[in-house]
Design a protein around this motif. Structure first.
Motif, PDB file in Angstrom:
ATOM      1  N   TRP A  45      47.156  82.443  75.215  1.00 10.31           N
ATOM      2  CA  TRP A  45      46.494  82.584  76.512  1.00 10.31           C
ATOM      3  C   TRP A  45      45.900  81.261  76.986  1.00 10.31           C
ATOM      4  CZ3 TRP A  45      46.261  86.696  79.885  1.00 10.31           C
ATOM      5  CH2 TRP A  45      46.865  87.881  79.437  1.00 10.31           C
ATOM      6  N   ILE A  46      45.937  80.247  76.128  1.00 10.54           N
ATOM      7  CA  ILE A  46      45.531  78.903  76.549  1.00 10.54           C
ATOM      8  C   ILE A  46      46.379  78.448  77.745  1.00 10.54           C
ATOM      9  CG2 ILE A  46      45.601  76.460  75.891  1.00 10.54           C
ATOM     10  CD1 ILE A  46      44.742  77.251  73.114  1.00 10.54           C
ATOM     11  N   ILE A  47      47.657  78.838  77.727  1.00 10.00           N
ATOM     12  CA  ILE A  47      48.576  78.380  78.774  1.00 10.00           C
ATOM     13  C   ILE A  47      48.204  78.920  80.156  1.00 10.00           C
ATOM     14  CG2 ILE A  47      50.989  78.302  79.505  1.00 10.00           C
ATOM     15  CD1 ILE A  47      51.734  78.540  76.506  1.00 10.00           C
ATOM     16  N   PRO A  48      48.135  80.258  80.359  1.00 12.37           N
ATOM     17  CA  PRO A  48      47.752  80.737  81.686  1.00 12.37           C
ATOM     18  C   PRO A  48      46.334  80.345  82.096  1.00 12.37           C
ATOM     19  CG  PRO A  48      47.870  82.565  80.124  1.00 12.37           C
ATOM     20  CD  PRO A  48      48.470  81.384  79.454  1.00 12.37           C
ATOM     21  N   VAL A  49      45.406  80.310  81.122  1.00 12.43           N
ATOM     22  CA  VAL A  49      44.033  79.923  81.437  1.00 12.43           C
ATOM     23  C   VAL A  49      43.988  78.453  81.870  1.00 12.43           C
ATOM     24  CG1 VAL A  49      41.728  79.524  80.464  1.00 12.43           C
ATOM     25  CG2 VAL A  49      42.935  81.650  79.982  1.00 12.43           C
ATOM     26  N   SER A  50      44.807  77.609  81.249  1.00  9.84           N
ATOM     27  CA  SER A  50      44.874  76.196  81.632  1.00  9.84           C
ATOM     28  C   SER A  50      45.382  76.034  83.059  1.00  9.84           C
ATOM     29  CB  SER A  50      45.777  75.423  80.665  1.00  9.84           C
ATOM     30  OG  SER A  50      45.244  75.417  79.363  1.00  9.84           O
ATOM     31  N   ILE A  51      46.387  76.831  83.412  1.00 13.84           N
ATOM     32  CA  ILE A  51      46.940  76.767  84.773  1.00 13.84           C
ATOM     33  C   ILE A  51      45.891  77.179  85.800  1.00 13.84           C
ATOM     34  CG2 ILE A  51      48.669  77.747  86.340  1.00 13.84           C
ATOM     35  CD1 ILE A  51      50.520  78.023  83.897  1.00 13.84           C
ATOM     36  N   ILE A  52      45.176  78.265  85.515  1.00 11.65           N
ATOM     37  CA  ILE A  52      44.117  78.732  86.419  1.00 11.65           C
ATOM     38  C   ILE A  52      43.013  77.690  86.522  1.00 11.65           C
ATOM     39  CG2 ILE A  52      42.322  80.481  86.738  1.00 11.65           C
ATOM     40  CD1 ILE A  52      44.211  82.483  85.348  1.00 11.65           C
ATOM     41  N   THR A  53      42.702  77.053  85.378  1.00  9.26           N
ATOM     42  CA  THR A  53      41.649  76.037  85.349  1.00  9.26           C
ATOM     43  C   THR A  53      41.977  74.861  86.262  1.00  9.26           C
ATOM     44  OG1 THR A  53      41.095  76.648  83.066  1.00  9.26           O
ATOM     45  CG2 THR A  53      40.313  74.512  83.846  1.00  9.26           C
ATOM     46  N   MET A  54      43.253  74.485  86.320  1.00 11.34           N
ATOM     47  CA  MET A  54      43.667  73.379  87.191  1.00 11.34           C
ATOM     48  C   MET A  54      43.276  73.634  88.646  1.00 11.34           C
ATOM     49  SD  MET A  54      47.480  72.396  85.848  1.00 11.34           S
ATOM     50  CE  MET A  54      47.777  71.790  84.206  1.00 11.34           C
ATOM     51  N   PHE A  55      43.411  74.883  89.074  1.00 12.40           N
ATOM     52  CA  PHE A  55      43.094  75.222  90.453  1.00 12.40           C
ATOM     53  C   PHE A  55      41.586  75.351  90.660  1.00 12.40           C
ATOM     54  CE2 PHE A  55      47.492  76.627  89.997  1.00 12.40           C
ATOM     55  CZ  PHE A  55      48.057  76.072  91.141  1.00 12.40           C
ATOM     56  N   ILE A  56      40.884  75.858  89.644  1.00 10.54           N
ATOM     57  CA  ILE A  56      39.429  75.995  89.752  1.00 10.54           C
ATOM     58  C   ILE A  56      38.767  74.630  89.880  1.00 10.54           C
ATOM     59  CG2 ILE A  56      37.335  76.704  88.537  1.00 10.54           C
ATOM     60  CD1 ILE A  56      38.910  78.980  87.304  1.00 10.54           C
ATOM     61  N   PHE A  57      39.239  73.674  89.062  1.00  9.55           N
ATOM     62  CA  PHE A  57      38.660  72.336  89.072  1.00  9.55           C
ATOM     63  C   PHE A  57      39.471  71.369  89.940  1.00  9.55           C
ATOM     64  CE2 PHE A  57      36.581  74.255  85.514  1.00  9.55           C
ATOM     65  CZ  PHE A  57      35.355  73.632  85.417  1.00  9.55           C
ATOM     66  N   LYS A  58      40.460  71.922  90.657  1.00 14.60           N
ATOM     67  CA  LYS A  58      41.274  71.135  91.597  1.00 14.60           C
ATOM     68  C   LYS A  58      41.841  69.877  90.957  1.00 14.60           C
ATOM     69  CE  LYS A  58      38.891  72.723  95.765  1.00 14.60           C
ATOM     70  NZ  LYS A  58      38.081  73.751  95.115  1.00 14.60           N
ATOM     71  N   ASN A  59      42.488  70.083  89.810  1.00  9.03           N
ATOM     72  CA  ASN A  59      43.085  68.958  89.082  1.00  9.03           C
ATOM     73  C   ASN A  59      44.509  69.317  88.697  1.00  9.03           C
ATOM     74  OD1 ASN A  59      43.666  66.706  87.611  1.00  9.03           O
ATOM     75  ND2 ASN A  59      42.119  67.034  86.030  1.00  9.03           N
ATOM     76  N   LYS A  60      45.451  69.089  89.586  1.00  9.02           N
ATOM     77  CA  LYS A  60      46.846  69.475  89.375  1.00  9.02           C
ATOM     78  C   LYS A  60      47.647  68.420  88.604  1.00  9.02           C
ATOM     79  CE  LYS A  60      46.914  72.238  93.621  1.00  9.02           C
ATOM     80  NZ  LYS A  60      47.585  72.464  94.924  1.00  9.02           N
ATOM     81  N   GLU A  61      47.016  67.308  88.281  1.00  6.80           N
ATOM     82  CA  GLU A  61      47.730  66.230  87.592  1.00  6.80           C
ATOM     83  C   GLU A  61      47.654  66.356  86.074  1.00  6.80           C
ATOM     84  OE1 GLU A  61      46.100  62.616  89.008  1.00  6.80           O
ATOM     85  OE2 GLU A  61      46.821  62.880  91.069  1.00  6.80           O
ATOM     86  N   SER A  62      46.798  67.216  85.595  1.00  6.31           N
ATOM     87  CA  SER A  62      46.610  67.348  84.145  1.00  6.31           C
ATOM     88  C   SER A  62      47.792  68.054  83.495  1.00  6.31           C
ATOM     89  CB  SER A  62      45.323  68.133  83.848  1.00  6.31           C
ATOM     90  OG  SER A  62      44.206  67.474  84.392  1.00  6.31           O
ATOM     91  N   LYS A  63      48.038  67.714  82.242  1.00  7.14           N
ATOM     92  CA  LYS A  63      49.106  68.352  81.471  1.00  7.14           C
ATOM     93  C   LYS A  63      48.526  69.462  80.607  1.00  7.14           C
ATOM     94  CE  LYS A  63      52.045  64.243  81.170  1.00  7.14           C
ATOM     95  NZ  LYS A  63      52.735  63.286  80.248  1.00  7.14           N
ATOM     96  N   ILE A  64      49.290  70.540  80.461  1.00 14.35           N
ATOM     97  CA  ILE A  64      48.850  71.669  79.651  1.00 14.35           C
ATOM     98  C   ILE A  64      49.200  71.408  78.189  1.00 14.35           C
ATOM     99  CG2 ILE A  64      49.124  74.135  79.225  1.00 14.35           C
ATOM    100  CD1 ILE A  64      49.855  74.446  82.163  1.00 14.35           C
ATOM    101  N   LYS A  65      48.216  71.590  77.321  1.00 15.79           N
ATOM    102  CA  LYS A  65      48.434  71.391  75.890  1.00 15.79           C
ATOM    103  C   LYS A  65      48.838  72.717  75.262  1.00 15.79           C
ATOM    104  CE  LYS A  65      46.225  69.366  71.822  1.00 15.79           C
ATOM    105  NZ  LYS A  65      44.973  68.786  71.277  1.00 15.79           N
ATOM    106  N   ILE A  66      50.110  72.827  74.884  1.00 14.42           N
ATOM    107  CA  ILE A  66      50.635  74.079  74.336  1.00 14.42           C
ATOM    108  C   ILE A  66      50.535  74.065  72.800  1.00 14.42           C
ATOM    109  CG2 ILE A  66      52.686  75.549  74.132  1.00 14.42           C
ATOM    110  CD1 ILE A  66      53.642  74.366  76.779  1.00 14.42           C
ATOM    111  N   PRO A  67      50.007  75.129  72.184  1.00 14.00           N
ATOM    112  CA  PRO A  67      49.912  75.194  70.716  1.00 14.00           C
ATOM    113  C   PRO A  67      51.288  75.472  70.084  1.00 14.00           C
ATOM    114  CG  PRO A  67      49.096  77.226  71.691  1.00 14.00           C
ATOM    115  CD  PRO A  67      49.409  76.308  72.844  1.00 14.00           C
ATOM    116  N   TRP A  68      52.097  74.448  69.950  1.00 17.67           N
ATOM    117  CA  TRP A  68      53.483  74.613  69.491  1.00 17.67           C
ATOM    118  C   TRP A  68      53.598  75.123  68.062  1.00 17.67           C
ATOM    119  CZ3 TRP A  68      57.004  74.846  73.023  1.00 17.67           C
ATOM    120  CH2 TRP A  68      56.885  74.113  74.205  1.00 17.67           C
ATOM    121  N   PHE A  69      52.565  74.927  67.253  1.00 19.71           N
ATOM    122  CA  PHE A  69      52.660  75.360  65.855  1.00 19.71           C
ATOM    123  C   PHE A  69      52.859  76.877  65.746  1.00 19.71           C
ATOM    124  CE2 PHE A  69      48.246  76.288  66.603  1.00 19.71           C
ATOM    125  CZ  PHE A  69      47.939  77.326  65.738  1.00 19.71           C
ATOM    126  N   ILE A  70      52.490  77.615  66.801  1.00 23.07           N
ATOM    127  CA  ILE A  70      52.677  79.062  66.783  1.00 23.07           C
ATOM    128  C   ILE A  70      54.163  79.409  66.686  1.00 23.07           C
ATOM    129  CG2 ILE A  70      52.336  81.205  68.111  1.00 23.07           C
ATOM    130  CD1 ILE A  70      49.806  80.010  69.238  1.00 23.07           C
TER     131      ILE A  70
END
Length: 311
Positions: free
Chosen positions: A211-236
């Motif tokens: 759920w880090i992924i969808p929450v990160s996407i929503i966070t970009m819009f809340i903080f108006k920062n569309k340039e940030s990259k999402i850190k995906i927990p690939w070890f899963i």
């Protein structure tokens, strides 16, 4: 006592012996954490500046190893059981965290870090969200200190309450995955309770971490920062691969149990390292309002999820 062990070499030897001891069957997860904290307080951590980069790696390797103790049907059942509770708890904590941040007049970034750390997966969620909302170093350190402190308490309190309430293995594993912040403490508490609890807790918690992924996407819009990259927990993905190998390739049955034992030892060592990075000085930096916010969120998700699971 710190003054009596001023020799750096002696401190390193003591630390190394304690770390090796944590790999033995004589040390449980809570004791490993307490031992690390005790050494940090009394003799200091001679490797503190090096450990941070290895703690998450060791945790990820240990979790992947636990995958060899699971079958696919067990993982799917656990994930299905925890899905509804995961959605409800994440939404509740994020909304309540926002409200408490305004009530206590906390900095927006700090209250958001505490909320997302409580809602999803502790330090990992804080690390993933930080590049998006761009908090100060002090805010990140404060959020991590609070989360790790409450994690340490949960590692002792949850199994105690679980036994008092006579929770089943599945119930306790689900409760750990939802109510405890960090993956390391979730797995640590569940492993102390039993193997079935460990399977449920690990699977549900890792599904929750996605759920880090969808929450990160929503966070970009809340903080108006569309340039940030999402850190995906690939070890899963490696954890899922371990489950598939253990399910469909009988050859892994021969040494799957050995890998699981080694993974549990790796987890104890991880908790020892985490405990050794805490100190009285770090705990003193925690303010009343941020701590109160985190405690209210933690108590809410702990009691709410427990009532949901029992009923």
């Amino acid at each position: 006592m710190k003054d009596f062990i001023q020799n750096e070499t002696t401190r390193k030897i003591v630390f190394f012996i304690a770390a090796i001891f944590c790999l033995t069957p004589f040390i449980s997860s809570p004791i490993a954490l307490a031992l690390g904290f005790g050494l940090a307080v009394f003799i200091g951590n001679p490797f503190e500046k090096y450990l941070h980069r290895y703690i998450h790696l060791l945790l990820q390797i240990s979790i992947v190893g636990l995958g060899f103790g699971l079958k696919l049907n067990e993982a799917l059942q656990a994930g299905k059981t925890g899905f509804t509770l995961t959605v409800i708890s994440i939404c509740t904590v994020m909304a309540l965290g926002c409200l408490l941040g305004k009530i206590f007049k906390l900095e927006k970034q700090l209250s958001y870090l505490i909320s997302v750390g409580t809602a999803i997966c502790g330090g990992s969620a804080i690390a993933a969200i930080s590049p998006i909302i761009k908090p100060s170093t002090k805010q990140i350190s404060l959020a991590l200190a609070i989360v790790f402190t409450l994690n340490s308490i949960a590692l002792f309190v949850y199994p105690f309450i679980g036994h008092i309430l006579h929770l089943s293995q599945e119930q306790f594993g689900l409760w750990c995955a939802v109510g405890i912040h960090d993956t390391s403490s979730v797995v640590g508490a569940a492993s102390k309770y039993g193997d079935e609890a460990l399977k449920t807790a690990t699977t549900v918690k890792l599904a929750r971490a996605l759920w880090i992924i969808p929450v990160s996407i929503i966070t970009m819009f809340i903080f108006k920062n569309k340039e940030s990259k999402i850190k995906i927990p690939w070890f899963i993905a490696w954890f899922i691969l371990a489950i598939l190998l253990n399910t469909y390739f009988p050859v892994f049955d021969r040494f799957g149990s050995v890998i699981t034992v080694l993974a549990k030892s790796g987890l104890n060592l991880t908790l020892f390292f985490i405990g050794s990075t805490l100190s009285i000085q770090v705990l003193k930096t925690i303010g009343i309002k941020p701590l109160l916010t985190a405690v209210i969120l933690w108590v809410t998700i702990s009691i709410g999820s427990l009532l949901y699971i029992i009923n």
